[in-house]
Write an enzyme that holds these catalytic residues in place. Structure first.
Site, PDB file in Angstrom:
ATOM      1  N   TRP A 114     -38.919 -11.441  50.646  1.00 29.71           N
ATOM      2  CA  TRP A 114     -39.610 -12.477  49.873  1.00 29.71           C
ATOM      3  C   TRP A 114     -40.979 -12.788  50.486  1.00 29.71           C
ATOM      4  O   TRP A 114     -41.933 -13.073  49.765  1.00 29.71           O
ATOM      5  CB  TRP A 114     -38.761 -13.747  49.840  1.00 29.71           C
ATOM      6  CG  TRP A 114     -39.409 -14.904  49.140  1.00 29.71           C
ATOM      7  CD1 TRP A 114     -39.411 -15.173  47.799  1.00 29.71           C
ATOM      8  CD2 TRP A 114     -40.164 -15.972  49.747  1.00 29.71           C
ATOM      9  NE1 TRP A 114     -40.112 -16.332  47.541  1.00 29.71           N
ATOM     10  CE2 TRP A 114     -40.589 -16.841  48.706  1.00 29.71           C
ATOM     11  CE3 TRP A 114     -40.519 -16.269  51.060  1.00 29.71           C
ATOM     12  CZ2 TRP A 114     -41.336 -17.983  48.961  1.00 29.71           C
ATOM     13  CZ3 TRP A 114     -41.279 -17.404  51.312  1.00 29.71           C
ATOM     14  CH2 TRP A 114     -41.670 -18.245  50.262  1.00 29.71           C
ATOM     15  N   HIS A 115     -41.067 -12.707  51.804  1.00 30.02           N
ATOM     16  CA  HIS A 115     -42.314 -13.075  52.459  1.00 30.02           C
ATOM     17  C   HIS A 115     -43.427 -12.059  52.255  1.00 30.02           C
ATOM     18  O   HIS A 115     -44.601 -12.414  52.346  1.00 30.02           O
ATOM     19  CB  HIS A 115     -42.083 -13.292  53.960  1.00 30.02           C
ATOM     20  CG  HIS A 115     -41.550 -14.655  54.283  1.00 30.02           C
ATOM     21  ND1 HIS A 115     -40.213 -14.963  54.241  1.00 30.02           N
ATOM     22  CD2 HIS A 115     -42.193 -15.802  54.639  1.00 30.02           C
ATOM     23  CE1 HIS A 115     -40.052 -16.239  54.568  1.00 30.02           C
ATOM     24  NE2 HIS A 115     -41.224 -16.772  54.805  1.00 30.02           N
ATOM     25  N   GLY A 116     -43.090 -10.815  51.994  1.00 29.13           N
ATOM     26  CA  GLY A 116     -44.170  -9.863  51.792  1.00 29.13           C
ATOM     27  C   GLY A 116     -43.691  -8.457  51.536  1.00 29.13           C
ATOM     28  O   GLY A 116     -42.583  -8.081  51.925  1.00 29.13           O
TER      29      GLY A 116
END
Length: 453
Positions: free
Chosen positions: A315-317
């Site tokens: 989700w973060h990248g």
């Protein structure tokens, strides 16, 4: 437009709040929605269409779901749309790159820009439609209200992640009182100071290390730069969250707390109860518990944890370092859960050192996207190489690092809470605001680390 900008502070805020406070209660959501659209459009007007479609699709899905028996089909269709947009804009090139690498293909990358805030507002609207399916909330009949929920400018770009049930009552009826406005202003100023005075100043040290090249820095400078990034990401993100919470108060909403002094933790388990609380809560409520949580035996519990942390990293990248970052926490949390927590509970000093060391190392996995560069940096941390390169940076950054370390504990907050409404407390707020504006007037370094997540 960012909160820590003169344009936002001296143009957008005064004009918006003047209109907002003068507007009759029944028009306040319309004013807030319009202001939020203007706020977002200032930076990326071409992506407004995505937000409008998201509002419309989920509004229709909610209305249909409230009237039919085949709710699961409607839920699946809505979630497929919501997450397909996130996958397309955030992960298309990641999938192409890995497909090329694995299959030996030469598919061209797509010229695509990640819309600001898409990770956050996707999770928010997904929580609305899931909670509606579960029967925990009622469908929003007014599309303006639903649009206001999704688009509220304080938390549109980088959270905190606000689920619909947290604000549904206030969306329909809220009182704006002077006490909340005053409290909101105080919280906003503290967030602005955290971001501008601490994060911006301490964070540039890590950027200097990047410019020098990790292979060219000594062990002391590597540790200094790691400490600087550890402080920067906290004061940057917590500063934004505080500003969002303060603005929410001024609007008549109570947004959930997002940070609770995470660097005083004695384990990584405790760290994730204190860091980005709304994200942890979202993954627990909408992924971990639906998968079965810890109710289906040990083996299934660890499988569920693996899925949650792999998704948290992803989700973060769209890069393997983020997935590695998530799996790092999965491994360490599993070890703590199995046996290490008993030892940490008995050893206060060791547990604090352990947590701070691993948290700081985890931020290097998070910050350095190139895996070879990550290996080089970690190698420098334990290289026992010495040179005088760190002395210049120590002289320039020691003061702000010490300030950051102090303000990362509850010491200042405990004193400030006692005197915040006194003359001394008001004076502190004014001083923080003046110093922040002075920095913004002269500063060129003003990133928000979480804007593109």
């Amino acid at each position: 437009m960012v909160f820590s900008s003169l344009l936002f502070l001296f143009w957008f805020l005064p004009i918006f709040f003047l209109i907002y406070y003068l507007a009759p209660p029944k028009f306040k959501n319309a004013v807030l929605l319009t202001g939020s659209i203007a706020f977002y459009a200032w930076g990326e007007p071409k992506f407004l269409i995505l937000i409008f479609i998201s509002i419309f699709v989920n509004y229709i899905a909610g209305i249909v779901m409230s009237k039919v028996s085949y709710k699961k089909i409607v839920l699946i269709i809505a979630l497929l749309y919501d997450f397909s947009m996130l996958l397309v804009f955030k992960y298309t090139n990641f999938f192409i790159e890995n497909l090329n690498s694995i299959a030996g293909l030469n598919i061209e990358l797509v010229d695509i820009t990640l819309p600001l805030g898409i990770s956050f507002y996707t999770f928010q609207i997904a929580s609305y439609i899931i909670d509606l399916y579960k029967g925990e909330i009622e469908a929003e009949k007014n599309i303006i209200n639903l649009g206001t929920y999704l688009c509220m400018f304080p938390q549109l770009i980088a959270g905190p992640i606000v689920v619909y049930s947290d604000v549904s009552k206030k969306l329909h009826e809220r009182r704006i009182i002077l006490f909340d406005i005053e409290e909101g202003i105080r919280i906003f100023i503290l967030g602005l100071g955290s971001k501008v005075i601490i994060a911006n100043n301490v964070g540039s040290l890590f950027d200097r290390a990047v410019e020098l090249g990790f292979s060219n820095i000594s062990m002391p400078l590597a540790w200094l730069s790691m400490i600087s990034y550890t402080l920067q990401i906290y004061f940057d993100f917590n500063g934004y969250s505080l500003m969002a919470i303060g603005l929410g108060k001024m609007l008549g909403f109570d947004f959930p707390k997002n940070f609770d002094f995470p660097y005083i933790s004695r384990s990584l388990t405790e760290f994730w109860r204190r860091w980005h609380i709304t994200l942890s809560t979202w993954f627990r409520e909408y992924i971990y518990i639906p998968l079965g949580g810890n109710r289906r035996g040990k083996a299934r519990t660890y499988v569920n944890l693996f899925i949650v942390w792999a998704l948290t990293g992803f989700w973060h990248g769209a890069s393997w370092n983020f997935i590695l970052w998530g799996l790092f926490f999965f491994v360490m949390l599993s070890i703590e859960k199995t046996w290490l927590m008993k030892f940490l509970d008995k050893n206060k000093i060791i547990s604090h050192i352990y947590a701070l060391l691993l948290i700081s190392l985890s931020w290097m996995i998070f910050a350095i996207t190139d895996m070879r560069e990550l290996g080089t940096f970690i190698g420098r941390l334990f290289s026992f190489s010495y040179s005088n390169d760190f002395i210049y940076y120590l002289r320039n950054y020691a003061g702000i690092i010490i300030v950051g370390c102090i303000f990362a504990t509850p010491v200042f907050k405990n004193v400030y809470e006692k005197y915040k409404r006194s003359f001394a407390g008001i004076l502190v707020s004014v001083v923080i605001l003046v110093i922040s504006v002075a920095y913004l007037t002269d500063a060129t370094y003003n990133p928000f680390l979480y804007f593109r997540f």
